[in-house]
Design a protein around this motif. Structure first.
Motif, PDB file in Angstrom:
ATOM      1  N   LYS A  87       0.812  -1.200   0.000  1.00  0.00           N
ATOM      2  CA  LYS A  87       0.000   0.000   0.000  1.00  0.00           C
ATOM      3  C   LYS A  87       0.859   1.269   0.000  1.00  0.00           C
TER       4      LYS A  87
ATOM      5  N   HIS B  76      -8.327   2.500  -6.185  1.00  0.00           N
ATOM      6  CA  HIS B  76      -8.374   1.349  -5.266  1.00  0.00           C
ATOM      7  C   HIS B  76      -9.554   0.484  -5.721  1.00  0.00           C
TER       8      HIS B  76
ATOM      9  N   LYS C 260     -13.726  -6.536  -3.342  1.00  0.00           N
ATOM     10  CA  LYS C 260     -13.004  -6.299  -4.602  1.00  0.00           C
ATOM     11  C   LYS C 260     -12.358  -7.591  -5.113  1.00  0.00           C
TER      12      LYS C 260
ATOM     13  N   ASP D  81      -7.022  -5.185  -6.919  1.00  0.00           N
ATOM     14  CA  ASP D  81      -6.931  -4.150  -5.879  1.00  0.00           C
ATOM     15  C   ASP D  81      -6.452  -2.766  -6.329  1.00  0.00           C
TER      16      ASP D  81
HETATM   17 MN   LIG Z   1      -6.962  -3.112  -0.872  1.00  0.00          MN
END
Ligand SMILES: [Mn+2]
Ligand SMILES: Nc1ncnc2c1ncn2[C@@H]1O[C@H](COP(=O)(O)OP(=O)(O)OP(=O)(O)O)[C@@H](O)[C@H]1O
Ligand SMILES: O=C([O-])CC(=O)C(=O)O
Ligand SMILES: [Ca+2]
Length: 644
Positions: free
Chosen positions: A307, A326, A348, A363
């Protein structure tokens, strides 16, 4: 008894061998083992022969030397002239280290003032294969085991989720203007000097080790906007995680890699110094955009690297007019593309992994004039309560090469119990995207037709699906509502309503309106339709109702993909003004309007108003901002929220 115990296979002794087996061509067990390994077969080991027409023909030794020199420069202290003395290979395999060691001295400046650190060698394990990383993890990292399906089970340590409060970004002349700072922003500032202190701490820690892992990889499948990343870490777990999650270079690409665009120093086993200015705990994740570097201290959660790099893309891409998202993404047999936005745990990964469609990614994506491209080379699936029947592709991806974080397994059979929450609720599997059989490689697609906003509504008042107009899509995109599901961010034990701008406020670097404007422009230009899908509660709030069956959500998503809902019959809900269909194939019609599923209708209305109030409060800060060219979208977006 033989004098030398290792002479287990005497050869050429003229004696008749047991069972008439042909003699083995080795005198010692070492010699025998050396026959096992064929050199240069490792998938990421470059050979000059295959280095491509534009690379000068240099020997393999020189190539290794250049790579080591580049890594040594990366690991250099900011106060000393030289990087550490590096050699290639596992320190346990002494034989191989001799030659490069001598080479190093040829390149060392004679004027360099030696320090104790420069007397010592650090071994570099550069782009190891999964098999080699398995061996390193199992030998040296407590809690590493091979599970019955072949995946590598790992234990992370004290942190089992991200630590957003410990993220710091260097506030300098450029970023003070460019970035989003202040209330609501994920960017907590630090100064350049403090970054340097933490970088030095991480680099000194890494240099003090016998060996470090180095991954040279790529981000973004769109070759025009690809980024080269280098990850320096101390754990095989971290190296294998990033091997799976970033794009893996071919041997040719690795040989041509050159200098990275961005470098991560992961010294996660070592804490930051709490007396250092700006530090509020022993954990610090520090981003310096000018230096193109990130330093990690005091957390071993690998998701910080994943991330963290996503944050970097959220900075670099919008500068080129590219929207970073995202979101998950998949594509139908006829080429129709769908994006799945949503916060952590909203679906997701689960919903973009669809046996009837091609997976582009689960993602992180970019939307440029070229279409959609995945940023990553792997998927990171939640695996709490994972069941083969419900999520067969993810289940089958948990095999050799996959990293399984914090799962509990049978001591003897090594079968994983996916329902066990003993270590954490946030158990995860990280696997290369090609482990999903219908992944589309390269992971790029055309402009999306459907934009699906996922919310896991713990209040149970949002409809399982609704169709949105552009203003509503923007309103819900900017709001970024969900109920955070336990575990992914540290300290969250129960679902909890949350708003996170652009469905990823923890990762965005610029003001949310920058991303919103790009989305509005791209959606109108390419004629995409927005949808809001509640993958959360039905029949009451968390505690009373239950989560909508995955099977129903899949049917809803199928209907969106098919286009059959574009001209279906709709009714408008009160308060949120959402268009809900009266019928969806395979879904009981009564659940489509949530009020039907609540026994206590009064409680439903109260809860609906409560949620609407939360939306309104949250959106207040955005009322002053301009969205779209000349702020043209602002009025419409403000009007697209709940009215009550
Ligand atoms: Mn994520
Ligand atoms: N109706 C539903 N729709 C989607 N997912 C559901 C549903 N019911 C239960 N789930 C579960 O919710 C979880 C969704 O997690 P998923 O990994 O898809 O989240 P994500 O959006 O990819 O989050 P992250 O960004 O943290 O990776 C899965 O464990 C899935 O099995
Ligand atoms: O970042 C993580 O740890 C997991 C993830 O994908 C998210 O939270 O969106
Ligand atoms: Ca995911």
């Amino acid at each position: 008894m033989a004098a030398n115990e290792e002479e287990v296979f005497p050869v050429g002794d003229g004696m008749c061998h047991e069972g008439g087996v042909a003699p083995v061509k080795a005198r010692t067990i070492h010699e025998l083992h050396s026959l096992q390994k064929k050199k240069k077969s490792a998938p990421t080991t470059p050979t000059s022969a295959s280095a491509g027409p534009f690379l000068p023909t240099i020997s393999e030794d020189e190539l290794h030397w250049l790579q080591l020199q580049s890594i040594s420069t990366s690991l250099a202290s900011l106060t000393r002239e030289l990087g550490p003395k590096l050699v290639k290979g596992d320190p346990a395999r002494k034989v191989e280290s001799a030659a490069p060691q001598q080479q190093y001295h040829q390149y060392m400046s004679p004027t360099a003032i030696p320090t104790d650190t420069s007397l010592k060698l650090t071994h570099v394990l550069h782009n190891l294969s999964p098999a080699e990383l398995y061996e390193q993890a199992i030998k040296y990292e407590k809690g590493s085991f091979v599970t019955s399906s072949g995946a590598l089970a790992t234990l992370l340590g004290a942190k089992t989720g991200r630590s957003p409060k410990d993220k710091r970004v260097v506030n300098d002349e450029a970023t003070t203007q460019e970035l989003w700072w202040g209330k609501g922003s994920p960017n907590i500032e630090m100064d350049e000097h403090t970054f340097t202190l933490n970088r030095e701490r991480a680099v000194d820690y890494l240099n003090s080790l016998d060996k470090v892992f180095v991954n040279d990889q790529f981000l973004n499948w769109d070759p025009e906007h690809r980024i080269k990343v280098r990850i320096i870490s101390a754990r095989a777990y971290h190296s294998l995680f990033m091997h799976n999650m970033c794009i893996r270079p071919t041997p040719e690409e690795l040989a041509n890699f050159g200098e990275p665009d961005f470098t991560i120093y992961n010294a996660g086993q070592f804490p930051c110094n709490r007396y250092t200015h700006y530090m509020t705990s022993s954990t610090s994740i520090d981003l310096n955009l000018a230096r193109r570097e990130m330093v990690i201290l005091g957390t071993q959660y690998a998701g910080e690297m994943k991330k963290g790099l996503f944050g970097v893309m959220h900075y670099l891409m919008p500068k080129k007019g590219i929207l970073s998202l995202h979101s998950g993404c998949n594509m139908g047999k006829d080429g129709d593309v769908a994006l799945f936005f949503g916060l952590s745990g909203t679906g997701k990964t689960t919903l973009s992994t669809d046996q009837n469609r091609y997976l582009i990614g689960d993602d992180e994506h970019c939307w440029s004039d070229n279409g959609i491209s995945n940023i990553e080379g792997g998927c990171y699936a939640k695996c709490i309560d994972l069941a083969k029947e419900k999520e067969p592709d993810i289940w089958n991806a948990i095999k050799f090469g996959t990293v399984l974080e914090n799962v509990v397994f049978d001591e003897h059979t090594r079968e994983v119990d996916f329902s066990d929450r003993s270590v954490t609720e946030n158990t995860r599997a990280a696997y290369p995207i090609e482990y999903i059989p219908n992944a589309k490689i390269p992971c790029v697609a055309t402009h999306p037709k459907n934009i699906i906003l996922l919310a896991c509504d713990a209040f149970g008042v949002l409809p399982p699906m609704s169709k949105l107009n552009l203003a509503q899509t923007m309103y819900h995109f900017i709001s970024g509502y969900t109920a955070l599901v336990a575990g992914t961010e540290d300290g969250i034990k129960e679902p909890q309503a949350t708003f996170s701008a652009c469905f990823g406020a923890a990762f965005i670097m610029l003001h949310p309106t920058r991303y919103a404007t790009l989305l509005a422009e791209k959606m109108s230009k390419h004629g995409a339709t927005g949808w809001l899908v509640n993958t959360g509660w039905s029949g009451g709030s968390y505690g009373v109702g239950s989560r909508i069956k995955l099977n129903y959500t899949r049917k809803i998503i199928d209907a969106i993909h098919s286009g059959s809902l574009l001209n279906a019959e709709y009714k408008k809900t009160e308060v949120f003004g959402l268009e809900i269909p009266t019928q969806v194939d395979g879904v009981p019609s009564e659940i489509l309007d949530p009020i039907n599923t609540w026994e206590d209708k009064e409680a439903y209305k109260q809860t609906l108003l409560k949620l609407a109030g939360l939306f309104k409060n949250n959106f207040e800060v955005f009322a002053d901002y301009k969205i779209g060219e000349d702020g043209s979208h602002t009025e419409q977006i403000l009007a697209a929220g709940p009215t009550f």
